[in-house]
Design a protein around this motif. Sequence first.
Motif, PDB file in Angstrom:
ATOM      1  N   ARG A  12      93.698  -5.072  23.676  1.00 52.47           N
ATOM      2  CA  ARG A  12      93.936  -5.742  24.954  1.00 52.47           C
ATOM      3  C   ARG A  12      95.117  -5.134  25.694  1.00 52.47           C
ATOM      4  O   ARG A  12      95.208  -5.205  26.892  1.00 52.47           O
ATOM      5  N   LYS A  13      96.071  -4.579  24.975  1.00 50.22           N
ATOM      6  CA  LYS A  13      97.333  -4.168  25.601  1.00 50.22           C
ATOM      7  C   LYS A  13      97.159  -3.093  26.658  1.00 50.22           C
ATOM      8  O   LYS A  13      97.920  -3.027  27.585  1.00 50.22           O
ATOM      9  N   SER A  14      96.173  -2.244  26.554  1.00 50.35           N
ATOM     10  CA  SER A  14      96.009  -1.217  27.573  1.00 50.35           C
ATOM     11  C   SER A  14      94.673  -1.319  28.303  1.00 50.35           C
ATOM     12  O   SER A  14      94.417  -0.537  29.201  1.00 50.35           O
ATOM     13  N   ARG A  15      93.843  -2.253  27.944  1.00 51.73           N
ATOM     14  CA  ARG A  15      92.528  -2.375  28.583  1.00 51.73           C
ATOM     15  C   ARG A  15      92.652  -2.652  30.065  1.00 51.73           C
ATOM     16  O   ARG A  15      91.847  -2.169  30.846  1.00 51.73           O
ATOM     17  N   TRP A  16      93.643  -3.431  30.478  1.00 59.55           N
ATOM     18  CA  TRP A  16      93.776  -3.756  31.901  1.00 59.55           C
ATOM     19  C   TRP A  16      94.015  -2.505  32.736  1.00 59.55           C
ATOM     20  O   TRP A  16      93.773  -2.506  33.936  1.00 59.55           O
ATOM     21  N   GLN A  17      94.488  -1.442  32.105  1.00 62.69           N
ATOM     22  CA  GLN A  17      94.706  -0.184  32.819  1.00 62.69           C
ATOM     23  C   GLN A  17      93.434   0.655  32.891  1.00 62.69           C
ATOM     24  O   GLN A  17      93.376   1.597  33.669  1.00 62.69           O
ATOM     25  N   ARG A  18      92.433   0.306  32.096  1.00 59.39           N
ATOM     26  CA  ARG A  18      91.187   1.083  32.037  1.00 59.39           C
ATOM     27  C   ARG A  18      89.996   0.341  32.612  1.00 59.39           C
ATOM     28  O   ARG A  18      89.030   0.971  33.034  1.00 59.39           O
ATOM     29  N   GLU A  19      90.019  -0.973  32.567  1.00 61.04           N
ATOM     30  CA  GLU A  19      88.857  -1.787  32.920  1.00 61.04           C
ATOM     31  C   GLU A  19      89.263  -2.910  33.868  1.00 61.04           C
ATOM     32  O   GLU A  19      90.425  -3.281  33.925  1.00 61.04           O
ATOM     33  N   PRO A  20      88.269  -3.475  34.568  1.00 69.33           N
ATOM     34  CA  PRO A  20      88.580  -4.650  35.381  1.00 69.33           C
ATOM     35  C   PRO A  20      88.978  -5.837  34.501  1.00 69.33           C
ATOM     36  O   PRO A  20      88.531  -5.961  33.365  1.00 69.33           O
ATOM     37  N   ILE A  21      89.834  -6.678  35.047  1.00 66.93           N
ATOM     38  CA  ILE A  21      90.140  -7.978  34.445  1.00 66.93           C
ATOM     39  C   ILE A  21      89.284  -8.976  35.203  1.00 66.93           C
ATOM     40  O   ILE A  21      89.351  -9.048  36.437  1.00 66.93           O
ATOM     41  N   VAL A  22      88.474  -9.748  34.492  1.00 67.23           N
ATOM     42  CA  VAL A  22      87.569 -10.702  35.120  1.00 67.23           C
ATOM     43  C   VAL A  22      87.980 -12.110  34.711  1.00 67.23           C
ATOM     44  O   VAL A  22      88.009 -12.434  33.528  1.00 67.23           O
ATOM     45  N   LEU A  23      88.305 -12.929  35.719  1.00 68.40           N
ATOM     46  CA  LEU A  23      88.701 -14.313  35.480  1.00 68.40           C
ATOM     47  C   LEU A  23      87.473 -15.207  35.532  1.00 68.40           C
ATOM     48  O   LEU A  23      86.690 -15.150  36.490  1.00 68.40           O
ATOM     49  N   VAL A  24      87.313 -16.040  34.502  1.00 66.93           N
ATOM     50  CA  VAL A  24      86.193 -16.969  34.409  1.00 66.93           C
ATOM     51  C   VAL A  24      86.746 -18.370  34.169  1.00 66.93           C
ATOM     52  O   VAL A  24      87.877 -18.534  33.715  1.00 66.93           O
ATOM     53  N   ARG A  79      74.041  -9.456  40.389  1.00 67.00           N
ATOM     54  CA  ARG A  79      73.983  -8.111  40.964  1.00 67.00           C
ATOM     55  C   ARG A  79      75.310  -7.707  41.597  1.00 67.00           C
ATOM     56  O   ARG A  79      75.755  -6.568  41.450  1.00 67.00           O
ATOM     57  N   VAL A  80      75.958  -8.630  42.277  1.00 66.34           N
ATOM     58  CA  VAL A  80      77.255  -8.324  42.905  1.00 66.34           C
ATOM     59  C   VAL A  80      78.306  -8.050  41.837  1.00 66.34           C
ATOM     60  O   VAL A  80      79.068  -7.079  41.932  1.00 66.34           O
ATOM     61  N   ILE A  81      78.357  -8.874  40.801  1.00 67.41           N
ATOM     62  CA  ILE A  81      79.348  -8.664  39.737  1.00 67.41           C
ATOM     63  C   ILE A  81      79.079  -7.345  39.020  1.00 67.41           C
ATOM     64  O   ILE A  81      80.018  -6.612  38.686  1.00 67.41           O
ATOM     65  N   GLN A  82      77.820  -7.010  38.824  1.00 68.78           N
ATOM     66  CA  GLN A  82      77.483  -5.727  38.204  1.00 68.78           C
ATOM     67  C   GLN A  82      78.024  -4.574  39.054  1.00 68.78           C
ATOM     68  O   GLN A  82      78.552  -3.599  38.529  1.00 68.78           O
ATOM     69  N   ARG A  83      77.925  -4.698  40.370  1.00 67.97           N
ATOM     70  CA  ARG A  83      78.450  -3.668  41.270  1.00 67.97           C
ATOM     71  C   ARG A  83      79.973  -3.620  41.214  1.00 67.97           C
ATOM     72  O   ARG A  83      80.576  -2.543  41.249  1.00 67.97           O
ATOM     73  N   LEU A  84      80.627  -4.794  41.098  1.00 67.02           N
ATOM     74  CA  LEU A  84      82.090  -4.853  41.082  1.00 67.02           C
ATOM     75  C   LEU A  84      82.690  -4.293  39.792  1.00 67.02           C
ATOM     76  O   LEU A  84      83.783  -3.734  39.795  1.00 67.02           O
ATOM     77  N   ILE A  85      81.970  -4.476  38.686  1.00 62.10           N
ATOM     78  CA  ILE A  85      82.467  -3.957  37.399  1.00 62.10           C
ATOM     79  C   ILE A  85      82.037  -2.500  37.312  1.00 62.10           C
ATOM     80  O   ILE A  85      81.017  -2.159  36.736  1.00 62.10           O
ATOM     81  N   ASP A  86      82.847  -1.655  37.911  1.00 63.85           N
ATOM     82  CA  ASP A  86      82.512  -0.249  38.074  1.00 63.85           C
ATOM     83  C   ASP A  86      83.386   0.673  37.229  1.00 63.85           C
ATOM     84  O   ASP A  86      83.445   1.873  37.458  1.00 63.85           O
ATOM     85  N   GLY A  87      84.103   0.098  36.253  1.00 66.61           N
ATOM     86  CA  GLY A  87      84.937   0.913  35.384  1.00 66.61           C
ATOM     87  C   GLY A  87      86.332   1.169  35.910  1.00 66.61           C
ATOM     88  O   GLY A  87      87.150   1.748  35.207  1.00 66.61           O
ATOM     89  N   ARG A  88      86.605   0.747  37.131  1.00 66.06           N
ATOM     90  CA  ARG A  88      87.942   0.946  37.697  1.00 66.06           C
ATOM     91  C   ARG A  88      88.776  -0.315  37.527  1.00 66.06           C
ATOM     92  O   ARG A  88      88.275  -1.430  37.713  1.00 66.06           O
ATOM     93  N   PRO A  89      90.049  -0.160  37.191  1.00 66.02           N
ATOM     94  CA  PRO A  89      90.919  -1.331  37.039  1.00 66.02           C
ATOM     95  C   PRO A  89      91.036  -2.114  38.343  1.00 66.02           C
ATOM     96  O   PRO A  89      91.215  -1.527  39.415  1.00 66.02           O
TER      97      PRO A  89
END
Length: 187
Positions: A12-24, A79-89
Amino acid sequence: MLQSPAPSNRDRKSRWQREPIVLVGLMGVGKSTVGKRLAQRLGLPFVDADNAIEEAAGMSIAEIFAQFGEPYFRDGERRVIQRLIDGRPKVIATGGGAFINDATRQLILSDALSVWLDADIDVLVDRVRRRDTRPLLRGKDPAKVLRELAEVRNPLYAQADIHVTSNNAPHEATVRAILKAIGYGNA
């Protein structure tokens, strides 16, 4: 302010720098407000999935629900969330039901760092009464609806990588708890 990460062997410590953070989490828990502040603290873009859905559809969520129903909305949301989770932080605030959809949940769990924002039902009821735009509450008792939703959704939200309880704490305290949970500097 409690935080308890779900069991995970991922870093978890570096994931936020590699992936989106998604709040649920349930409606009214503060995903958009906390998300904006979290993104600002991390220097990342912020996206409200509900706003992105409305923009893509050219109508409000309430109008989508009224014209086409919840299943149609949930498919568009996926579909929108799939588009938003594009691998960019970035930080993404989802609608309360997004994580309930199996495909959306699996996408978030595999390609993002998920954070469940949680609060007591009484706190949520107080918050949602301030806005009358929530289709699932139209003409219904908010406390009853939220209790029913929590019963069904909380076990699914519990699959998130991180669990943060906000309750009546200031949003900044919730942001600090998330920053601590992701291992960000001096939260």
